[in-house]
Design an enzyme around this catalytic site. Sequence first.
Site, PDB file in Angstrom:
ATOM      1  N   SER A 149       0.861  -1.186   0.000  1.00 53.51           N
ATOM      2  CA  SER A 149       0.000   0.000   0.000  1.00 53.51           C
ATOM      3  C   SER A 149       0.889   1.225   0.000  1.00 53.51           C
ATOM      4  CB  SER A 149      -0.897  -0.004   1.248  1.00 53.51           C
ATOM      5  OG  SER A 149      -1.494   1.258   1.443  1.00 53.51           O
ATOM      6  N   TYR A 163      -1.093  -1.364  10.480  1.00 52.87           N
ATOM      7  CA  TYR A 163      -1.290  -1.625   9.050  1.00 52.87           C
ATOM      8  C   TYR A 163      -0.149  -1.024   8.231  1.00 52.87           C
ATOM      9  CZ  TYR A 163      -3.496  -1.648   4.433  1.00 52.87           C
ATOM     10  OH  TYR A 163      -3.755  -1.843   3.093  1.00 52.87           O
TER      11      TYR A 163
END
Length: 259
Positions: A149, A163
């Site tokens: 990401s 995350y």
Amino acid sequence: MTGVPGGFRLDGEVAVVTGASSGLGAHFARLLASAGAAVAIGARRAEELETVRRSILADGGRCVAVATDVSDPARCRALVDAAVTEWGRVDVLVNNAGVGYGARAEKDDPGRAAGLLEVNLLGAYQMAVAAGRVMIDAGRGGSIINIASALGLTAGSVPQAAYSASKAGLMGLTRDLAAQWSGRHGIRVNTLAPGYFASEMTAPLLEHEQGLADAVARIPLGRFGDQEELAGPLLLLASRAGSYITGTTLCVDGGWTMH
């Protein structure tokens, strides 16, 4: 004058995709099948996974589905073994399985954070090892694509340290595995790092008017990405068209990380 390369096709090759029951994982599985690959798909949600398998078969593709929890190394091996049993090889691994949530670090639950890291980072490592061993033994090389990401490169508007750490860790995993396997075994290892795309994970943000406005304001192209805009980057990394690319992170984020 050089023509358009045909190296984006994957005819005769076998791909494994994790987290393929919905969202980007299902899209990647269908994309690889449409490019000619036989696809072994894995995810924890068996019913949704079967729906994806049937859709690939209905479109003329080849697909097997295996209920898979990437936090369990035995289940990782079972998914890879299913591909080998069915088609005798593994050429591409798309490490897409992942979970996410937002929380301020000082209020986060350590057990929840550990569970996220177990899936997002350790799971990807275990899948890479399982597929890498098969690729090394076969001696044909291959491609491993870790789906990270843009949050592995910069901070977002939502606090989500666990995350973000997991996605930054994937980029480090990519570099080290590329150093180990690319020159010696011909296995290219790269990271594909999407920015904001419509998915299950981003659904709460899309439903929150102010959060959506804040996110879009930081994207130079002024919008979320469309899943189809990941097709070219994924096929580039998976196919012979990207034969000289390894150990890198390809960020597809509409320019978001420039900030």
